[in-house]
Design a protein around this motif. Structure first.
Motif: not given
Length: 255
Positions: A61-62, A103-109, A138, A141-142
């Motif tokens: 998640e990174r 950080t990898v958000s659910p949207l970015l992932r 994204e 913005r992360a």
């Protein structure tokens, strides 16, 4: 059809391109660089990136942002599946001109996974073009995550640092380092902060933290990791870990 070489791939006439790769455990990519900025995300496994300026670890998640033209080597910890995005310098926006872990958000992932399936020469005015534009936004913005370790350039200090990184131990004292360089403690302290931007104690703790993450990701017991790094107990290690990353080490071990 034979795969495109890196130069041909990066020459694709689109501002943002993406591709995925899989690597076996312990695989290493020798030092190289890209004309474009790169976001490197491992959807499985952990990646360690080293540049002339520092080291970065991206557990689950990174992801790591690597600016255009930055020499970097990559080491895979465990079997790794990556999704990389390559962005032309003029459209990187607020992604930045320095390496950083995000950080990898659910949207970015979801965007990263979807982008790997987009044709190289997609329609920039269609759905794929909008997807790539949102991906860049994204990334910009992360939130940044403190998973980096500046490396000194002074040759003697760099040699000591490299030795420490091979066997990090939180109990190793500043006096031993200063003595190894034939310096007074105060002079060493000034040199170390000038070279790394951190105090020796901060740098030592960060080095131990980055050494712990791959072992936790590989399933090592928290107590074993803590004691190997010189902590008196798993509790003291866990307190440091939670203070630094906002989560207990067991969360990273489970991931």
């Amino acid at each position: 059809m034979p795969p495109l070489d890196n130069d041909a791939f990066e020459a694709t006439p689109r501002p943002v391109i993406s591709r995925g790769n899989t690597y076996p455990a312990a695989f290493e990519l020798a030092t190289h660089q890209h004309r474009r900025g790169q976001l490197l995300y491992a959807s499985a496994g952990t990646i360690a990136i080293t540049t002339p300026y520092g080291a970065w670890i991206a557990p689950p998640e990174r992801a790591v942002w690597i600016p255009s033209g930055t020499p970097h080597a990559v080491r895979m910890i465990g079997a790794v599946m990556t999704h990389s995005v390559y962005i032309e310098p003029e459209v990187t926006g607020k992604a930045g001109e320095a390496c950083r872990v995000i950080t990898v958000s659910p949207l970015l992932r979801a965007l990263l996974v979807e982008a790997a399936e987009v044709p190289r020469e997609y329609d920039p005015d269609g759905r794929d073009g909008m997807l790539m534009a949102l991906l860049v936004e994204e990334i910009s913005r992360a939130p940044r995550v403190p998973l980096e370790l500046p490396l000194p350039t002074d040759p003697a200090l760099a040699s000591l640092s490299a030795r420490f990184l091979e066997h990090p131990n939180v109990a190793e004292g500043i006096d031993a380092w200063a003595g190894g360089l034939g310096m007074h403690r105060r002079s060493f302290t000034r040199l170390f902060r000038r070279e790394t931007g951190m105090s020796f104690a901060q740098w030592r703790q960060q080095a131990c933290l980055l050494a712990a993450l791959p072992r936790l990701a590989a399933g090592d017991a928290v107590t074993d990791v803590a004691l190997d790094l010189g902590y008196e107990s798993a509790t003291s290690f866990s307190t440091m870990f939670r203070r630094a990353l906002g989560k207990p080490p067991t969360d990273y071990r489970a991931a």
